[in-house]
Design a protein around this motif. Structure first.
Motif, PDB file in Angstrom:
ATOM      1  N   LYS A  29      40.350 -69.599 -29.515  1.00 55.50           N
ATOM      2  CA  LYS A  29      40.017 -68.765 -28.364  1.00 55.50           C
ATOM      3  C   LYS A  29      40.288 -69.521 -27.072  1.00 55.50           C
ATOM      4  O   LYS A  29      40.749 -68.949 -26.080  1.00 55.50           O
ATOM      5  N   TYR A  30      40.008 -70.831 -27.084  1.00 49.96           N
ATOM      6  CA  TYR A  30      40.278 -71.690 -25.935  1.00 49.96           C
ATOM      7  C   TYR A  30      41.131 -72.866 -26.399  1.00 49.96           C
ATOM      8  O   TYR A  30      40.870 -73.453 -27.448  1.00 49.96           O
ATOM      9  N   VAL A  42      42.088 -76.584 -25.449  1.00 51.70           N
ATOM     10  CA  VAL A  42      41.454 -77.610 -24.626  1.00 51.70           C
ATOM     11  C   VAL A  42      42.128 -78.957 -24.876  1.00 51.70           C
ATOM     12  O   VAL A  42      42.490 -79.290 -26.012  1.00 51.70           O
ATOM     13  N   ALA A  73      42.983 -76.153 -20.988  1.00 51.93           N
ATOM     14  CA  ALA A  73      41.891 -76.554 -20.100  1.00 51.93           C
ATOM     15  C   ALA A  73      41.628 -78.050 -20.214  1.00 51.93           C
ATOM     16  O   ALA A  73      41.756 -78.641 -21.289  1.00 51.93           O
ATOM     17  N   PHE A 131      36.090 -77.875 -19.621  1.00 55.88           N
ATOM     18  CA  PHE A 131      35.551 -77.126 -20.758  1.00 55.88           C
ATOM     19  C   PHE A 131      34.143 -77.597 -21.101  1.00 55.88           C
ATOM     20  O   PHE A 131      33.247 -76.784 -21.364  1.00 55.88           O
TER      21      PHE A 131
END
Length: 203
Positions: free
Chosen positions: A50-51, A53, A152, A157
């Motif tokens: 989903k993210y 990082v 990110a 994060f």
């Protein structure tokens, strides 16, 4: 990392719309000696996170679907899109599947770890294969493209999503003196006042 699954009509329809227009071939299917449709391998490349990082694992899943009526052989998947800004921590960027029967699919999972943050364009992987066991022709195609995404920074994060146990612990410790000291002063004054009252009553 491979497992066979049954084909899902909805997924195939979506992938076909995206990939058939961009599918390239090293040989003309009309030159095949068989009357059957040649093997056609569609590849769907998908980021599972989903993210995305910096310095954290990113899982990429490749789903290869043979929508033709002939077994695809010597299927080679290569993804050169992850350069020096990524570290491979699981799986490989190149994998070979000896056979993918008609109306079936296989999957491959790659785990990488970005070493920098910022915008990054996740481009397509390349696939080559043959239609049948004895066919000399080599077909070539490309997967879908996840497109540009933002990696990110780890600090950013962590600041937004970390449970911050240390921060809350420090806050609790710092909150104790302003609460405890006034209570102790009040309790001390109350005890002295009660002692004075008891002394007066005893007289």
């Amino acid at each position: 990392m491979m497992r066979r699954e049954g084909l899902t009509l909805g997924v195939l329809t979506a992938i076909s719309c995206v990939l058939l227009s961009s599918m390239g071939y090293a040989a003309d299917p009309g030159t095949l000696t068989t009357s059957e449709d040649p093997a056609r391998v569609l590849v769907y490349k998908q980021l599972q996170n989903k993210y995305v990082v910096e310095s954290m694992d990113v899982v990429i899943k490749y789903s290869l679907y043979n929508v033709g009526s002939v077994t695809a052989t010597n299927v080679q998947l290569k993804d050169p899109s992850f350069g020096p800004d990524f570290t491979v921590v699981g799986g490989t960027t190149e994998v070979t599947f000896p056979r993918i029967p008609p109306a079936s699919n296989v999957t491959h999972t790659l785990v990488v770890r970005p070493t920098k943050f910022g915008y990054y364009n996740f481009t397509a992987a390349q696939v080559t294969y043959k239609s049948g066991d004895d066919a000399p022709e080599v077909f070539q195609g490309w997967s879908s493209e996840p497109g540009e995404g933002y990696i990110a920074a780890f600090r950013e994060f962590d600041k937004r999503f970390s449970p911050h146990f240390l921060d809350w612990t420090a806050f609790a410790i710092m909150s104790v003196p302003p609460l405890v000291i006034p209570f102790m002063l009040w309790h001390s004054s109350k005890s002295r006042y009660e002692a004075v009252l008891l002394g007066k009553k005893s007289k």
